[in-house]
Design an enzyme around this catalytic site. Structure first.
Site, PDB file in Angstrom:
ATOM      1  N   ASN A  42       1.604 -29.096  46.811  1.00  0.00           N
ATOM      2  CA  ASN A  42       0.520 -28.419  47.540  1.00  0.00           C
ATOM      3  C   ASN A  42       0.490 -29.038  48.995  1.00  0.00           C
ATOM      4  O   ASN A  42       0.847 -30.064  49.191  1.00  0.00           O
ATOM      5  CB  ASN A  42      -0.732 -28.935  46.587  1.00  0.00           C
ATOM      6  CG  ASN A  42      -1.062 -30.244  46.610  1.00  0.00           C
ATOM      7  OD1 ASN A  42       0.022 -31.141  46.337  1.00  0.00           O
ATOM      8  ND2 ASN A  42      -2.137 -30.577  46.344  1.00  0.00           N
ATOM      9  N   ILE A  43       0.045 -27.941  49.719  1.00  0.00           N
ATOM     10  CA  ILE A  43      -0.032 -28.417  51.030  1.00  0.00           C
ATOM     11  C   ILE A  43      -1.334 -28.077  51.808  1.00  0.00           C
ATOM     12  O   ILE A  43      -1.614 -26.915  51.957  1.00  0.00           O
ATOM     13  CB  ILE A  43       1.218 -27.527  51.825  1.00  0.00           C
ATOM     14  CG1 ILE A  43       2.286 -27.751  51.510  1.00  0.00           C
ATOM     15  CG2 ILE A  43       1.083 -28.183  53.451  1.00  0.00           C
ATOM     16  CD1 ILE A  43       3.612 -26.924  51.745  1.00  0.00           C
ATOM     17  N   GLU A  44      -2.228 -29.144  51.827  1.00  0.00           N
ATOM     18  CA  GLU A  44      -3.495 -28.957  52.261  1.00  0.00           C
ATOM     19  C   GLU A  44      -3.550 -28.679  53.749  1.00  0.00           C
ATOM     20  O   GLU A  44      -2.721 -28.709  54.521  1.00  0.00           O
ATOM     21  CB  GLU A  44      -4.521 -30.045  51.806  1.00  0.00           C
ATOM     22  CG  GLU A  44      -4.332 -30.209  49.989  1.00  0.00           C
ATOM     23  CD  GLU A  44      -5.251 -31.235  49.525  1.00  0.00           C
ATOM     24  OE1 GLU A  44      -5.992 -31.924  50.319  1.00  0.00           O
ATOM     25  OE2 GLU A  44      -5.557 -31.126  48.425  1.00  0.00           O
ATOM     26  N   CYS A  53      -1.220 -24.101  47.016  1.00  0.00           N
ATOM     27  CA  CYS A  53      -0.961 -24.529  45.878  1.00  0.00           C
ATOM     28  C   CYS A  53       0.713 -24.843  45.676  1.00  0.00           C
ATOM     29  O   CYS A  53       1.576 -24.038  46.064  1.00  0.00           O
ATOM     30  CB  CYS A  53      -1.342 -23.833  44.729  1.00  0.00           C
ATOM     31  SG  CYS A  53      -3.298 -23.680  44.470  1.00  0.00           S
ATOM     32  N   GLU A  55       2.465 -24.202  43.018  1.00  0.00           N
ATOM     33  CA  GLU A  55       3.088 -23.182  42.326  1.00  0.00           C
ATOM     34  C   GLU A  55       3.500 -22.089  43.362  1.00  0.00           C
ATOM     35  O   GLU A  55       4.487 -21.612  43.333  1.00  0.00           O
ATOM     36  CB  GLU A  55       2.329 -22.540  41.360  1.00  0.00           C
ATOM     37  CG  GLU A  55       1.776 -23.614  40.121  1.00  0.00           C
ATOM     38  CD  GLU A  55       0.554 -24.377  40.581  1.00  0.00           C
ATOM     39  OE1 GLU A  55       0.177 -24.567  41.668  1.00  0.00           O
ATOM     40  OE2 GLU A  55      -0.317 -24.592  39.562  1.00  0.00           O
ATOM     41  N   CYS A  90      -4.186 -22.489  39.286  1.00  0.00           N
ATOM     42  CA  CYS A  90      -5.390 -21.871  39.543  1.00  0.00           C
ATOM     43  C   CYS A  90      -5.079 -20.044  39.226  1.00  0.00           C
ATOM     44  O   CYS A  90      -4.073 -19.701  39.225  1.00  0.00           O
ATOM     45  CB  CYS A  90      -5.683 -22.241  41.047  1.00  0.00           C
ATOM     46  SG  CYS A  90      -4.873 -21.083  42.205  1.00  0.00           S
ATOM     47  N   CYS A  93      -2.449 -18.419  41.917  1.00  0.00           N
ATOM     48  CA  CYS A  93      -1.401 -18.726  41.246  1.00  0.00           C
ATOM     49  C   CYS A  93      -0.762 -17.909  40.216  1.00  0.00           C
ATOM     50  O   CYS A  93       0.215 -17.444  40.099  1.00  0.00           O
ATOM     51  CB  CYS A  93      -0.888 -20.393  41.203  1.00  0.00           C
ATOM     52  SG  CYS A  93      -0.968 -21.259  42.534  1.00  0.00           S
TER      53      CYS A  93
HETATM   54  N1  THU Z   1      -3.729 -27.084  43.470  1.00  0.00           N
HETATM   55  C1  THU Z   1      -2.476 -26.999  43.292  1.00  0.00           C
HETATM   56  O1  THU Z   1      -1.374 -27.173  43.946  1.00  0.00           O
HETATM   57  N2  THU Z   1      -2.116 -26.083  42.201  1.00  0.00           N
HETATM   58  C2  THU Z   1      -3.105 -25.383  41.426  1.00  0.00           C
HETATM   59  O2  THU Z   1      -2.880 -24.367  40.728  1.00  0.00           O
HETATM   60  C3  THU Z   1      -4.528 -25.782  41.490  1.00  0.00           C
HETATM   61  C4  THU Z   1      -5.019 -26.631  42.657  1.00  0.00           C
HETATM   62  C5  THU Z   1      -4.007 -27.838  44.581  1.00  0.00           C
HETATM   63  C6  THU Z   1      -4.683 -27.600  45.643  1.00  0.00           C
HETATM   64  C7  THU Z   1      -5.340 -28.671  46.352  1.00  0.00           C
HETATM   65  O3  THU Z   1      -4.417 -28.965  47.360  1.00  0.00           O
HETATM   66  C8  THU Z   1      -5.519 -29.523  45.210  1.00  0.00           C
HETATM   67  O4  THU Z   1      -4.673 -29.128  44.151  1.00  0.00           O
HETATM   68  C9  THU Z   1      -6.998 -29.713  44.576  1.00  0.00           C
HETATM   69  O5  THU Z   1      -7.588 -28.508  44.437  1.00  0.00           O
END
Ligand code: THU
Length: 143
Positions: A42-44, A53, A55, A90, A93
Site C-alpha cells: 500500500n502507498i498512502e 492498496c 493488491e 477492500c 480491489c
Molecule cells: N489497504 C490495502 O492495502 N488493501 C486493502 O485491501 C485494504 C486497505 C490499505 C490502504 C491503507 O493504506 C491502509 O490499508 C489502511 O486502510
C-alpha cells in the site's frame, strides 16, 4: 508455488509499504498463470484518497508489464507489520480482480502470523459481482 510460499512473498512486499498515516502495512503477491509473481504494497498519500492498496499495486504492476492471466493473490496486512488478523481485500480491489480474473477459479489467499491462512475463490468474496462478462452482449453487438 505453494500458498505458504506466496504468503511469505506478500510479507516481504509489506516491508515496502508506505503507510505514514494509518501505520497499517499491507503486502500482496500476485501469481500469474505463467509462474511470474508481482509484489505490491500500500502507498498512502497526505491527501488520503490517492492511496493505493497493496493488491492494486500488484495488479497494476503486472498488467503494465503485459500480464493478463492470473491464478492467485496472497495478502497480509496489519499494524506496523504485525499480521495478527486476516486483512481482507477492500471492495475496490475485489472489483479490480473481477476485471482480470476468473471468478470461480482465482484464489485469494489471506495469511497471518503463525503460518495460518485461509483461501477463498474470488466468487466467494465478491458474490453476484459485476465483471466484463456483464458487458459481453453489448461487446459482441459492437464487434
Ligand atoms: N489497504 C490495502 O492495502 N488493501 C486493502 O485491501 C485494504 C486497505 C490499505 C490502504 C491503507 O493504506 C491502509 O490499508 C489502511 O486502510
Amino acid at each position: 508455488m505453494t500458498e505458504p510460499e506466496l504468503i511469505e512473498l506478500a510479507k516481504k512486499a509489506a516491508k515496502n509499504a508506505y503507510a505514514p498515516y494509518s501505520h497499517h502495512t499491507v503486502g500482496a503477491a500476485l501469481l500469474c498463470k505463467n509462474g511470474k509473481v508481482f509484489l505490491g504494497c500500500n502507498i498512502e498519500n497526505a491527501a488520503y484518497s490517492p492511496t493505493n492498496c497493496a493488491e492494486r499495486t500488484a495488479f497494476f504492476k503486472a498488467v503494465s508489464e503485459g500480464e493478463r492471466e492470473f491464478s492467485a493473490i496472497a495478502v497480509v496486512g496489519g499494524y506496523e507489520l504485525d499480521f495478527k488478523d486476516y486483512f481482507a481485500p477492500c471492495g475496490v480491489c475485489r472489483q479490480v480482480m473481477a476485471e482480470f480474473c476468473d471468478m470461480s477459479t482465482f484464489k485469494v489467499i489471506l495469511g497471518k502470523n503463525g503460518g495460518e491462512f485461509k483461501t477463498f475463490t474470488l466468487e466467494e468474496i465478491l458474490p453476484f459481482g459485476f465483471s466484463p462478462q456483464n458487458l459481453k452482449d453489448r461487446t459482441e453487438k459492437d464487434a
